[in-house]
Design an enzyme around this catalytic site. Sequence first.
Site, PDB file in Angstrom:
ATOM      1  N   ASP A 137      48.245  37.098  45.086  1.00 22.26           N
ATOM      2  CA  ASP A 137      48.451  37.906  46.286  1.00 22.26           C
ATOM      3  C   ASP A 137      49.056  37.090  47.435  1.00 22.26           C
ATOM      4  OD1 ASP A 137      46.134  36.387  46.635  1.00 22.26           O
ATOM      5  OD2 ASP A 137      44.786  38.101  46.646  1.00 22.26           O
TER       6      ASP A 137
ATOM      7  N   ASN B 111      33.015  42.198  48.964  1.00 27.87           N
ATOM      8  CA  ASN B 111      32.947  43.633  48.638  1.00 27.87           C
ATOM      9  C   ASN B 111      33.366  43.909  47.192  1.00 27.87           C
ATOM     10  OD1 ASN B 111      35.669  43.175  48.737  1.00 27.87           O
ATOM     11  ND2 ASN B 111      36.140  44.716  50.282  1.00 27.87           N
TER      12      ASN B 111
ATOM     13  N   HIS C 283      36.191  42.803  45.726  1.00 26.89           N
ATOM     14  CA  HIS C 283      37.636  42.843  45.442  1.00 26.89           C
ATOM     15  C   HIS C 283      38.050  41.645  44.574  1.00 26.89           C
ATOM     16  CE1 HIS C 283      38.864  40.571  49.406  1.00 26.89           C
ATOM     17  NE2 HIS C 283      38.959  39.721  48.403  1.00 26.89           N
TER      18      HIS C 283
ATOM     19  N   GLU D 200      41.049  46.245  46.701  1.00 22.19           N
ATOM     20  CA  GLU D 200      39.851  46.630  47.444  1.00 22.19           C
ATOM     21  C   GLU D 200      39.106  47.763  46.723  1.00 22.19           C
ATOM     22  OE1 GLU D 200      38.934  44.748  49.705  1.00 22.19           O
ATOM     23  OE2 GLU D 200      40.352  44.431  51.338  1.00 22.19           O
TER      24      GLU D 200
HETATM   25  C1  GLP Z   1      40.783  36.421  49.389  1.00 24.73           C
HETATM   26  C2  GLP Z   1      41.687  36.465  48.180  1.00 24.73           C
HETATM   27  C3  GLP Z   1      40.900  36.653  46.927  1.00 24.73           C
HETATM   28  C4  GLP Z   1      39.754  35.658  46.898  1.00 24.73           C
HETATM   29  C5  GLP Z   1      38.846  35.879  48.060  1.00 24.73           C
HETATM   30  C6  GLP Z   1      37.635  34.962  48.063  1.00 24.73           C
HETATM   31  O1  GLP Z   1      40.380  37.675  49.809  1.00 24.73           O
HETATM   32  N1  GLP Z   1      42.654  37.518  48.235  1.00 24.73           N
HETATM   33  O2  GLP Z   1      41.758  36.475  45.825  1.00 24.73           O
HETATM   34  O3  GLP Z   1      39.047  35.838  45.706  1.00 24.73           O
HETATM   35  O4  GLP Z   1      39.617  35.623  49.211  1.00 24.73           O
HETATM   36  O5  GLP Z   1      37.840  33.849  48.861  1.00 24.73           O
HETATM   37  P1  GLP Z   1      36.855  32.640  49.009  1.00 24.73           P
HETATM   38  O6  GLP Z   1      36.988  31.856  47.745  1.00 24.73           O
HETATM   39  O7  GLP Z   1      37.361  31.895  50.199  1.00 24.73           O
HETATM   40  O8  GLP Z   1      35.488  33.194  49.182  1.00 24.73           O
END
Ligand code: GLP
Length: 247
Positions: free
Chosen positions: A66, A135, A137, A142
């Site tokens: 993403d 949440n 995702h 989402e």
């Molecule tokens: C973002 C990314 C996700 C990732 C999430 C968790 O939202 N789009 O792909 O899994 O962050 O991030 P973290 O590892 O910082 O908790």
Amino acid sequence: MFYRFPTPQAIAEYVVTQWIELIRSKPNAVLGLATGSTMEPVYARFIESSQNQNLNLSDITTFNLDEYLGLGPDHPQSYHYYMQQHLFGALHFDTKKICLPNGLCHDVAQHCAQYSRQIHDLGGIDWQLLGIGTNGHIGFNEPGTPFNSQVHVVDLSEQTRIDNSRFFADKSQMPTQAITMGLSEIMAAKQVLLLATGANKAQVMADLYHSPVTENMPASILKQHPNAKIIVDEAAASLLPAEAFRQ
Ligand code: GLP
């Protein structure tokens, strides 16, 4: 499908061992890569091990999950920048084979379709790394995202904006939209590793464990994947029952 390790470092060790085995057995593997703080120890370990072993990465193709819409590669909070800082900058990947959604593309619909086609034309993803949002995702899919979604633009949820605004100087700079790989591209990956570390992921891990397969909990789709592992450290495992780890 849940696997527990004592620490994020132990997870990094396990994941990198698999990652290197994959590259040795398939030097032109197609990797699906993720961002976020969870991936940082994994990428640090991979850099160290692949340098020590002089691993050839020149035939590897990577697709990131993403990117924020509106952020260019030089923006310090863009995922392009993150990947450069945490992985690509230190290693000899072929830059022509590094693929991320372009947050500054002019025709977003066309760009999404092209990104999806590119993944498909290479035979899909061999090995997909995933983090998870609080949440549920995955990528930026989402809650409520259709299971048959392909690469698309998303409106980020309020929860995601709250969680991820910690990386931005002030919340008003946090983008409201992103481009993400869809749940169908993720599910088509031959192997999936979802990593969750830290106490702030304990509740979503418990929610995921107890959840039926439903679009309200995007990560629950992985329960239908033939080769998906959910890998947690002790802190993220703290609300999971012991049965979760019986294989
Ligand atoms: C973002 C990314 C996700 C990732 C999430 C968790 O939202 N789009 O792909 O899994 O962050 O991030 P973290 O590892 O910082 O908790």
